[in-house]
Design an enzyme around this catalytic site. Sequence first.
Site: not given
Length: 294
Positions: A39, A41, A67, A146-147, A191, A214, A217
Amino acid sequence: MKRLLKRREAAELAGEVAAAAALPAPSAEPDPTAAAFFDVDNTMVRGASIYHFARGLAARGLFTTGDLVKFAVGQTMFRVRGNENPDHVAKAKEMALAFVAGLKVDEVVLLGEEIYDEVMADRIWSGTRALAQAHLDAGQRVWLVTATPVELAHVIARRLGLTGALGTVSETRDGAYTGHLVGDLLHGPAKAEAVRALARREGLDLTRCSAYSDSANDLPMLSLVGHPYAINPDTELREHARQRGWQVRDFRTTRKATMIGLPIAATAGAVAGGVAAGVALRRLYRLRRLYKKG
């Protein structure tokens, strides 16, 4: 039931698409059936990689500070809390689409390379990087999962000298992003589907593979391999790892971390990074409170 089935189909499609978009780098393969999946992040990078990228774009005037604040709030609620609420996932998807819509793919790649060097290179967890290198030294392939948009994921993988990356795939037309995804966000079950699809394509034996994350999810991905590791784990993942005897490594603090069989010590750089991550998180919480008041 129909909604659950639809989400499962979307996750499977996202996984298949991510695997198809993965670009492996050439390497020696004395151990071709084993690989490691990391992963990004808070596992490989301190904080959210997409937020670091957004900061870089904001610094270049591509969108406003307001933003960026909204983006930070959304990423904090979605990533730090790890909320699997479908409405929050949908909101994160909407933000991701708005983030890239209309941009040229080659421009995003170039910007990603610049922003990685300027902002993200110093936010790599040295301990996690060492774990990835150990797999490479053993002749195993190493993939990021990763997303984050796959183009940015590829930049990170190249800069770290890894094999490749699995990431969220956005639809493109005439070299620009349309604002639609191909499949869904590469998150949670998606994933695991991506790793499973890549394993089929590359001839990997998942019982010999490793995965690092980490977040709870990512339990579907971690549970898929023979050697799961919890890195800088959230509370739920730490407890899950404890119950199942999974190896745990925490690079965020100076305290002695739970560890079984991973002979790599935390470095001074990792400790400093943990402090920086804590400061950044407090800032994000303050931004969230300001945003709510506004």
